[in-house]
Design a protein around this motif. Structure first.
Motif, PDB file in Angstrom:
ATOM      1  N   LEU A 702      -2.324  -0.873  -1.511  1.00 31.41           N
ATOM      2  CA  LEU A 702      -2.681  -1.886  -0.526  1.00 31.41           C
ATOM      3  C   LEU A 702      -2.592  -1.297   0.880  1.00 31.41           C
ATOM      4  N   SER A 703      -2.992  -2.079   1.868  1.00 31.99           N
ATOM      5  CA  SER A 703      -2.842  -1.696   3.264  1.00 31.99           C
ATOM      6  C   SER A 703      -1.967  -2.720   3.962  1.00 31.99           C
ATOM      7  N   ALA A 704      -1.065  -2.240   4.801  1.00 27.55           N
ATOM      8  CA  ALA A 704      -0.170  -3.116   5.549  1.00 27.55           C
ATOM      9  C   ALA A 704      -0.938  -3.812   6.667  1.00 27.55           C
ATOM     10  N   PRO A 705      -0.390  -4.914   7.215  1.00 29.09           N
ATOM     11  CA  PRO A 705      -1.047  -5.601   8.340  1.00 29.09           C
ATOM     12  C   PRO A 705      -1.217  -4.682   9.546  1.00 29.09           C
ATOM     13  N   ASP A 706      -2.204  -5.004  10.372  1.00 31.89           N
ATOM     14  CA  ASP A 706      -2.509  -4.157  11.524  1.00 31.89           C
ATOM     15  C   ASP A 706      -1.324  -4.022  12.474  1.00 31.89           C
ATOM     16  N   ASP A 707      -0.570  -5.115  12.713  1.00 34.31           N
ATOM     17  CA  ASP A 707       0.548  -5.023  13.645  1.00 34.31           C
ATOM     18  C   ASP A 707       1.666  -4.144  13.101  1.00 34.31           C
ATOM     19  N   PHE A 708       1.814  -4.146  11.770  1.00 39.19           N
ATOM     20  CA  PHE A 708       2.804  -3.251  11.153  1.00 39.19           C
ATOM     21  C   PHE A 708       2.399  -1.795  11.363  1.00 39.19           C
ATOM     22  N   ILE A 709       1.130  -1.500  11.119  1.00 37.38           N
ATOM     23  CA  ILE A 709       0.627  -0.137  11.283  1.00 37.38           C
ATOM     24  C   ILE A 709       0.750   0.306  12.736  1.00 37.38           C
ATOM     25  N   ALA A 710       0.450  -0.605  13.679  1.00 31.88           N
ATOM     26  CA  ALA A 710       0.553  -0.271  15.103  1.00 31.88           C
ATOM     27  C   ALA A 710       1.996   0.004  15.501  1.00 31.88           C
ATOM     28  N   ALA A 711       2.932  -0.747  14.908  1.00 31.42           N
ATOM     29  CA  ALA A 711       4.343  -0.533  15.222  1.00 31.42           C
ATOM     30  C   ALA A 711       4.807   0.855  14.813  1.00 31.42           C
ATOM     31  N   HIS A 712       4.114   1.429  13.807  1.00 28.31           N
ATOM     32  CA  HIS A 712       4.439   2.790  13.370  1.00 28.31           C
ATOM     33  C   HIS A 712       3.537   3.817  14.055  1.00 28.31           C
ATOM     34  N   ASN A 713       3.016   3.417  15.210  1.00 26.16           N
ATOM     35  CA  ASN A 713       2.251   4.319  16.074  1.00 26.16           C
ATOM     36  C   ASN A 713       0.997   4.846  15.392  1.00 26.16           C
ATOM     37  N   ASN A 714       0.429   4.039  14.467  1.00 29.22           N
ATOM     38  CA  ASN A 714      -0.824   4.405  13.795  1.00 29.22           C
ATOM     39  C   ASN A 714      -0.769   5.810  13.183  1.00 29.22           C
ATOM     40  N   ASN A 715       0.390   6.131  12.609  1.00 30.41           N
ATOM     41  CA  ASN A 715       0.555   7.472  12.036  1.00 30.41           C
ATOM     42  C   ASN A 715       0.158   7.558  10.572  1.00 30.41           C
ATOM     43  N   GLY A 716      -0.454   6.501  10.063  1.00 31.13           N
ATOM     44  CA  GLY A 716      -0.897   6.496   8.674  1.00 31.13           C
ATOM     45  C   GLY A 716       0.081   5.864   7.718  1.00 31.13           C
ATOM     46  N   TYR A 717       1.319   5.611   8.152  1.00 33.67           N
ATOM     47  CA  TYR A 717       2.308   4.982   7.281  1.00 33.67           C
ATOM     48  C   TYR A 717       1.900   3.527   7.022  1.00 33.67           C
ATOM     49  N   GLY A 718       1.747   3.181   5.772  1.00 34.44           N
ATOM     50  CA  GLY A 718       1.346   1.835   5.398  1.00 34.44           C
ATOM     51  C   GLY A 718      -0.148   1.631   5.288  1.00 34.44           C
ATOM     52  N   ASP A 719      -0.921   2.675   5.511  1.00 33.94           N
ATOM     53  CA  ASP A 719      -2.386   2.547   5.454  1.00 33.94           C
ATOM     54  C   ASP A 719      -2.992   3.760   4.755  1.00 33.94           C
ATOM     55  N   PRO A 720      -2.997   3.724   3.400  1.00 32.46           N
ATOM     56  CA  PRO A 720      -2.499   2.662   2.531  1.00 32.46           C
ATOM     57  C   PRO A 720      -1.063   2.959   2.087  1.00 32.46           C
ATOM     58  N   TYR A 721      -0.521   2.063   1.239  1.00 31.67           N
ATOM     59  CA  TYR A 721       0.775   2.313   0.627  1.00 31.67           C
ATOM     60  C   TYR A 721       0.725   1.864  -0.826  1.00 31.67           C
ATOM     61  N   SER A 722       1.624   2.408  -1.638  1.00 26.84           N
ATOM     62  CA  SER A 722       1.693   2.067  -3.053  1.00 26.84           C
ATOM     63  C   SER A 722       2.860   1.123  -3.279  1.00 26.84           C
ATOM     64  N   VAL A 723       2.617   0.036  -3.996  1.00 30.07           N
ATOM     65  CA  VAL A 723       3.668  -0.936  -4.291  1.00 30.07           C
ATOM     66  C   VAL A 723       3.691  -1.181  -5.794  1.00 30.07           C
ATOM     67  N   GLY A 724       4.880  -1.277  -6.339  1.00 27.01           N
ATOM     68  CA  GLY A 724       5.039  -1.551  -7.761  1.00 27.01           C
ATOM     69  C   GLY A 724       5.131  -3.040  -8.029  1.00 27.01           C
ATOM     70  N   LEU A 804      12.569   1.212  11.361  1.00 28.96           N
ATOM     71  CA  LEU A 804      11.641   0.097  11.282  1.00 28.96           C
ATOM     72  C   LEU A 804      11.547  -0.405   9.836  1.00 28.96           C
ATOM     73  N   LEU A 805      10.965  -1.583   9.688  1.00 27.81           N
ATOM     74  CA  LEU A 805      10.781  -2.174   8.360  1.00 27.81           C
ATOM     75  C   LEU A 805       9.940  -1.232   7.498  1.00 27.81           C
ATOM     76  N   PRO A 806      10.417  -0.856   6.321  1.00 27.61           N
ATOM     77  CA  PRO A 806       9.603  -0.013   5.437  1.00 27.61           C
ATOM     78  C   PRO A 806       8.554  -0.834   4.697  1.00 27.61           C
ATOM     79  N   THR A 807       7.573  -0.166   4.144  1.00 23.71           N
ATOM     80  CA  THR A 807       6.617  -0.863   3.291  1.00 23.71           C
ATOM     81  C   THR A 807       7.339  -1.364   2.038  1.00 23.71           C
ATOM     82  N   PRO A 808       6.813  -2.406   1.391  1.00 22.15           N
ATOM     83  CA  PRO A 808       7.441  -2.885   0.151  1.00 22.15           C
ATOM     84  C   PRO A 808       7.385  -1.809  -0.930  1.00 22.15           C
ATOM     85  N   GLY A 809       8.475  -1.681  -1.669  1.00 22.39           N
ATOM     86  CA  GLY A 809       8.497  -0.739  -2.781  1.00 22.39           C
ATOM     87  C   GLY A 809       8.125  -1.402  -4.092  1.00 22.39           C
ATOM     88  N   PHE A 810       8.686  -2.607  -4.320  1.00 19.46           N
ATOM     89  CA  PHE A 810       8.430  -3.339  -5.558  1.00 19.46           C
ATOM     90  C   PHE A 810       8.389  -4.839  -5.268  1.00 19.46           C
TER      91      PHE A 810
END
Length: 1009
Positions: A702-724, A804-810
Motif C-alpha cells: 500500500l501507500s501511506a497518506p500524502d501528509d505522512f510521506i511529507a512528514a518523512h521528507n518525501n524520502n520514499g518511506y511509506g511509498d509504498p510499504y508492505s503490511v501484513g 516519527l510514526l512508523p508504517t503499520p507492520g501488521f
C-alpha cells in the motif's frame, strides 16, 4: 497503490487475439480451418462405433447422449499428448476457464503458503470453489492451505499416464457433488482398462538455458474385459524439473533495478540494496551480505558517526562497490531527501537480491505408481480396485535472512522486532553489536568487569555500540517439500431389479514434510550477538555448529485424509412423449481430516523471543464427517425437449446442513441446433483452515497518506510499504452460498462441425474473508483509536526519522461472512474433423470471457475486479484477465502428424479495487503512459499474452515413434508486470510463465507393444 504497467516485447501473431475474442471470430476461424470439439463432438464415438452408455460429469444417470445441459469440455489423452503436456497440473493450468486465484507450481518458488502445490480456479473464484475429482470421487486436501485459509486439492497427486480424459464442467454442481462445486468441476477420468505395453522417455531444455526436464513413464496391462472378463494394468512415472533462476533471463526479469523504466512523473525504483538511481539519487543504506555498521553512544540513543563497511579491509567481496559522490548528495537534496550518515567518499556495497538469489521455477521431482484390476463377473456385474502412490518433492532457494527483522504475530498476537528498541537492545534503534560480550547464560549486565571487548564491534574501544545492517550470507536460505499420497478406490457396478447401481469406496492420505532451512530463531540471534560467537567481521570463519544454532532447520510435518462410501442407482420409470423418464438416487458419507500443526507456535509462557523470525505461524487441525442424500430426475417431455431436476442435502458433523437444487433443460430446435440452460444453488462449507486454524499473515503493498510521506521528507518511506494482514479463524462461520445460471446453444451444421455458446452467471453470498481494514488504517495514521475487532501493530521505523510514526507492520482481525460476489461471462467453442485427402484435420478452439466480476460489501460499497489486478488480496496481484482461450489444430498424415496450439490471455489494468484503487477502467493515478529510457512508449496496461506450441510425431515402425515439441515456438516474451508479488520480478506467474522460460524444445521417444 502506485505501481505502473509496462510494455512487453511480445513476439506472437495478433490474429489469434481476434479469433478468440468472440463467437463471430471463432466462426471465422473454423471456416478457415475447421476445428474438433468441446461437448458432444469431442466425446462422441466415430460413426462405425456403437455409443456406450456412460455417466458424464454432473450427473448420476447413464446415457448415450453426451450433449450436456451444462457447459462441458472433454479433453482426451490424445489431445494432451498433442499439446506436449506431461503433468496433470499442466492440463488444468491451460484451461481457458482457469483464472484469478489459480496457483501454479511456480508459486512454490516465491513464498506462497501452500508451498509445493498446484491448484485450479475456475471462473476466478479461487481454488476453494472448484471441485477436483478423480473418477467422480473426492481427493484429500493438500495439508497446507492456500493463503492459510483455503483448503484445496493438489494437482500434483494425479499421474498423467493413466488419464483417459479430463471432463471440465463449467457450471454449479453442488446438487450432484455437494460443497465446493460452485464454479465448476474438474473430473479426471482414469483408464478403465489397458492392454499391451507403452513406455515414453523425454528430455527438454530452453533455448536460453535452464529449466531442463527429463522424464520416463510406462504402462503395462493384460486381459480383455470383453473376451477374458478381466483386465489388470500397472503404471509408473518419474519426472525431474530443474530450477530456473531469474539471473538466467534478461531484463527486466533478472534485476531489482527497474530505474530504466519511467513515465512523465517519475521512474521506477532501483530496488538494489544501497542502489543509485540513474538520476544520481542514493536510495539509502540497505541490508547486504557484507555487514554495514554505524556508531552510536553506549546507550544506543545518539548517533556518533557515519555508516561504513564493517570489515573495510575485506571490502565488498563478491558484491559491487559504490562510492557516494557529491552528485549523489546533491540529487537527494534536490529531491527533498537529504542523505543521513553517508558523507561523500563513503564506500558501500551494492546487492541485487533478484539477480543474486531469486528463483523463477523451483526444482521438482515427481514419482508415481498406479495399479488397477477390473473384473466383469457377468453381463450385469463388474468390479474394480485401484491403488495410486504419488511422491512430489520441491526445492527452492531465495535470499538469506536479515539481522533486522520483525516476527509475524502468533496466536497470542505477540511479535518481536530487532528494528526497534527492546529489553535485549535498549535504545531507539534496535539491534546493535554491544561494546562487551559475555559467555552465554550471563544473567547480569555485561560490562568490562565480566566481559571482553566485542571483536565484531569496530567502535567498542571508543565505548560505542555498532548499529548493524546485515544479511546472513553464509547461511543459505532454502525450502523443501516432500509430499506423499496414497489413494485406494474400489467399486461395484451392476443391474438389479431394473436399477443400474454403483457402489464405491475410496480412501486417500497425503503426508507432507515442509522444511525451512536458514530461518533465524529470535533468541538464538540475541545469544550470538551478545556472546560474540557469530563472526560478523569474517562470516566464512563461522563454524557449522554456530550457523545451525542460529538457524535450526524448521520441519513442519502435516497430513490430511479423506475416506468415503458412495452409492447411486438409476432406473427408468415410465415412457413419456419424448422418451424414458429416468430416476437416479444416491447417498454417500465421507470423512475429512487435516492435521497441520503451527509452523511457528507461541512458546509456553508467551516469550516472543522463543520463536522464528518471518515464519508464518499458520496451521490448522480439524476433522468432520459429511452425510448426504441426492436425487436426479431426467424427463424427456417431448421428442425435442428434455428437463432434468436434481438436488442434494449435505449434513455436516460441525453443525450445519445445506440443500442444493438444480434444474436444467435442453431444447432441440432441429437436428442441427439445440438450446440449453441451467439454474442451480450451491454452497461452500467453511474450510477446516478457516474454522480451526492458527493466525496467518499475508502481505500486501500500500501507500501511506500524502501528509505522512511529507512528514518523512518525501524520502520514499511509506511509498509504498508492505503490511501484513493477520487473520484469525472462527468457529461461527456460515457456509458460502451461491446461485448459478447458464444459457446457451450447441450448433452442429454438419456431421463434422460443432459450435457451442454458453452465457453463465454466479452470485455468492456470505463470502468468508477478513473485514474491511481501511478504517483501522485510517485511524492508525490519524492517531485515533483503532476500531473494535482490529489491532494495528507498528512496523519498522524510518531509519532517517526513527522517532516519527512508523508504517503499520501488521493488521490483525478475524474471518467473517461479510459480502457478496457477482460474476458473469461467456464460454464459446468451435470444433471439427475433416478428411482432406492427403491428411486428416482436427481442430478445436475454445475461450472463456468474464463479462464482469464485482464484490459488494455490507456498507454497499462495490468493487470491480475483472480486467484488473483484483481481487488483489486473494490472487496476490495475479489479477482477473477478462479473456482466456486456446486453439489446437492437428494434421494427421498417417505415420506423421503435426499439431499447433495457440494460447491467449488478455491484458489487464494495473489497478485493484481492493488495494486502494477506487475506480474502474482507468489507468492508475493519471499515469497514462510511460517510456523506457531508450524512448519506447509503454502504456499503463499489462499487455495481452499469446504464445504457440508446436508438436510433431512420426511413427518410425509399428512399435516405435518419436515426438518433437517446440513450446512457445515464436519465443513470445512475458508481458512486463510491475505489480508482481512474492519476489516475482516483473511478470505474472499465474499466466505468463511460458514467456519467461522462452522457446523450449522437448524430444520424446515412445515404444508400444
Amino acid at each position: 497503490m502506485k505501481q505502473k504497467s509496462l510494455r512487453s516485447g511480445l513476439l506472437a501473431t495478433t490474429t489469434i487475439r481476434g479469433i478468440l475474442s468472440g463467437v463471430a471470430g471463432l466462426a471465422i476461424a473454423v471456416a478457415a480451418m475447421p476445428a474438433a470439439a468441446q461437448d458432444a463432438a469431442a466425446a462422441a464415438p466415430a460413426a462405425d462405433e456403437p455409443a456406450a452408455e456412460v455417466v458424464i460429469t454432473g450427473s448420476i444417470i447413464r446415457r448415450k447422449n453426451l450433449v450436456s445441459n451444462s457447459p462441458l469440455t472433454v479433453i482426451t489423452a490424445g489431445d494432451l499428448e498433442a499439446r506436449g503436456i506431461t503433468t496433470t497440473q499442466d492440463v488444468a493450468q491451460r484451461l481457458p476457464g482457469n483464472n484469478g486465484g489459480t496457483m501454479t507450481n511456480n508459486w512454490s518458488a516465491n513464498g506462497n503458503f501452500a508451498a509445493g502445490a498446484s491448484a485450479i480456479s475456475l471462473r476466478g473464484l479461487t481454488s476453494n470453489s472448484t471441485l477436483v475429482l478423480t473418477d467422480g470421487l473426492r481427493l484429500s486436501y493438500y495439508p497446507l492451505a492456500d493463503d492459510a485459509t483455503r483448503n484445496f486439492v493438489d494437482l500434483n497427486t494425479i499421474p498423467s499416464a493413466i488419464i483417459d480424459r479430463v471432463e471440465v464442467l463449467g457450471d454449479g454442481a453442488s446438487s450432484t457433488y455437494g460443497a465446493d462445486a460452485i464454479a465448476g468441476v474438474v473430473n479426471i477420468i482414469t483408464k478403465k482398462q489397458f492392454q499391451g505395453f507403452t513406455a515414453k522417455g523425454f528430455v527438454g531444455t530452453s533455448e536460453q538455458g535452464g529449466a531442463d526436464q527429463r522424464g520416463i513413464s510406462a504402462i503395462w496391462g493384460t486381459g480383455s474385459l470383453a473376451e477374458d472378463g478381466w483386465n489388470f494394468y500397472v503404471s509408473g512415472e518419474y519426472q525431474k524439473d530443474d530450477m530456473l533462476k531469474f539471473s538466467e533471463r534478461g531484463y527486466p526479469y533478472n534485476t531489482a533495478d527497474q530505474s530504466d523504466t519511467c513515465n512523465a512523473v517519475s521512474c521506477r525504483t532501483n530496488g538494489v540494496q544501497n542502489g543509485i538511481q540513474f538520476d544520481n539519487r542514493f536510495l539509502g543504506v540497505g541490508t547486504t551480505t557484507v555487514a554495514t555498521v554505524r556508531p552510536y553512544n553506549a546507550a544506543a540513543t545518539a548517533v556518533a558517526g557515519s555508516w561504513r563497511i564493517l570489515n573495510q579491509a575485506d571490502g565488498c567481496r563478491d558484491l559491487d562497490t559504490v562510492t557516494i559522490s557529491q552528485a549523489n548528495i546533491d540529487a537527494n537534496a534536490a529531491a527533498g531527501a537529504p542523505v543521513g550518515g553517508v558523507p561523500v567518499g563513503t564506500k558501500l556495497c551494492q546487492q541485487d537480491n533478484i539477480n543474486k538469489y531469486s528463483v523463477a521455477i523451483p526444482e521438482v521431482d515427481r514419482t508415481s505408481f498406479s495399479a488397477r484390476f477390473t473384473k466383469r463377473f457377468s453381463d450385469t456385474l463388474e468390479g474394480y480396485g485401484s491403488l495410486t502412490l504419488y511422491n512430489s518433492k520441491t526445492y527452492n532457494e531465495t535470499r538469506p535472512r536479515s539481522a533486522r527483522d520483525q516476527a509475524t504475530p502468533g496466536a497470542a498476537g505477540t511479535t518481536y522486532s530487532t528494528a526497534a528498541g527492546s529489553a535485549d537492545f535498549p535504545g531507539a534503534f534496535g539491534l546493535y553489536l554491544p561494546i562487551y560480550v559475555c559467555p552465554r547464560g550471563t544473567t547480569v549486565a555485561c560490562t568490562s568487569t565480566n566481559g571482553t571487548l566485542n571483536p565484531n564491534n569496530p567502535f567498542a574501544a571508543s565505548n560505542q555500540v555498532a548499529r548493524l545492517s546485515y544479511y546472513f550470507g553464509d547461511i543459505p536460505y532454502f525450502t523443501t517439500t516432500d509430499s506423499k499420497t496414497t489413494r485406494f478406490a474400489a467399486g461395484l457396478q451392476g443391474e438389479s431389479m431394473g436399477w443400474d447401481w454403483d457402489l464405491g469406496i475410496s480412501g486417500m492420505e497425503t503426508s507432507l514434510e515442509y522444511a525451512q532451512h536458514g530461518r533465524l530463531y529470535i533468541q538464538h540471534l540475541i545469544d550470538v550477538v551478545k556472546d560474540g560467537s557469530y563472526n560478523f567481521v569474517n562470516p566464512s570463519q563461522n563454524t557449522q555448529a554456530v550457523r545451525d544454532y542460529l538457524s535450526p532447520t524448521k520441519i513442519q510435518d502435516s497430513k490430511s485424509q479423506t475416506a468415503a462410501i458412495h452409492f447411486s442407482a438409476a432406473r427408468p420409470l415410465m415412457e413419456l412423449a419424448g422418451g424414458t423418464l429416468q430416476l437416479g438416487v444416491g447417498a454417500d458419507i465421507r470423512y475429512e481430516m487435516v492435521d497441520n500443526p503451527s509452523a511457528n507456535p507461541d512458546p509456553v509462557g508467551g516469550d516472543p523471543r522463543q520463536r522464528y523470525f518471518t515464519i508464518n505461524p499458520f496451521g490448522a487441525k480439524g476433522q468432520r464427517t459429511v452425510a448426504a442424500a441426492f436425487f436426479e430426475l431426467d424427463a424427456p417431455l417431448t421428442s425435442n425437449w428434455e428437463v432434468n431436476f436434481s438436488g442434494r442435502y449435505d449434513d455436516y458433523s460441525t453443525g450445519f446442513g445445506a440443500f442444493s437444487p438444480k434444474i436444467s433443460s435442453k431444447f432441440k430446435a432441429n437436428d442441427k441446433l439445440a438450446f440449453r440452460g441451467t439454474l442451480s444453488k450451491g454452497f461452500r462449507a467453511p474450510a477446516i483452515a478457516e474454522t480451526n486454524a492458527d493466525p496467518s499473515t499475508g502481505f500486501i503493498t500500500l501507500s501511506a497518506p500524502d501528509d505522512f510521506i511529507a512528514a518523512h521528507n518525501n524520502n520514499g518511506y511509506g511509498d509504498p510499504y508492505s503490511v501484513g494482514l493477520t487473520t484469525v479463524s472462527s468457529t461461527t462461520l456460515k457456509p458460502e452460498k451461491s446461485e448459478s445460471a447458464s444459457a446457451g446453444f450447441v450448433f452442429t451444421p454438419t456431421r463434422n462441425l460443432s459450435f457451442t455458446f454458453d452465457w453463465w452467471k454466479i452470485h455468492k453470498d456470505d463470502i468468508i474473508q477478513g473485514g474491511d481494514y481501511a478504517p483501522a488504517l485510517d485511524a492508525y495514521f490519524a492517531g485515533q483509536p483503532i476500531p473494535a475487532g482490529f489491532n494495528v501493530v507498528p512496523g519498522q521505523a524510518d531509519p532517517n526519522f526513527p522517532n516519527l510514526l512508523p508504517t503499520p507492520g501488521f493488521i490483525q482481525y478475524g474471518l467473517i461472512n461479510l459480502s457478496a460476489q457477482d460474476i458473469a461471462g461467456v464460454d464459446v467453442s468451435a470444433s471439427g474433423r475433416f478428411d482432406l485427402g492427403f491428411a486428416k484435420l482436427t481442430s478445436t478452439a475454445e475461450a472463456s470471457y468474464i463479462q464482469y466480476f464485482t464484490q459488494t460489501y455490507p456498507s454497499g460499497t462495490k468493487a470491480r475486479y475483472d480486467g484488473t489486478l483484483g481481487n488483489n488480496q486473494i490472487t496476490s496481484g495475479s489479477g482477473t484477465p477478462k479473456l482466456r482461450g486456446n486453439w489446437q489444430s492437428t494434421l494427421d498424415f498417417g505415420k506423421a502428424s503435426v499439431t499447433a496450439t495457440a494460447y491467449y490471455t488478455s491484458g489487464y489494468k494495473s489497478i485493484a479495487a481492493d488495494n486502494g484503487d477506487d475506480y474502474y477502467g482507468t489507468c492508475e493515478e493519471g499515469h497514462t503512459a510511460a517510456t523506457y529510457r531508450n524512448g519506447d512508449v509503454i502504456t499503463c496496461n499489462v499487455d495481452a499474452f499469446t504464445y504457440i506450441d508446436l508438436h510433431g510425431e512420426y511413427q518410425l515402425t509399428d512399435n516405435y515413434s518419436v515426438q518433437l515439441d517446440i513450446l512457445n515456438a515464436f519465443d513470445a516474451a512475458a508481458p512486463q508486470d510491475p505489480s508482481s508479488t512474492y519476489q516475482i520480478t516483473n511478470y505474472n506467474v499465474a499466466f505468463h510463465s511460458p514467456g519467461l522460460v522462452g522457446r523450449y524444445v522437448k524430444l520424446t521417444g515412445k515404444v508400444t507393444f
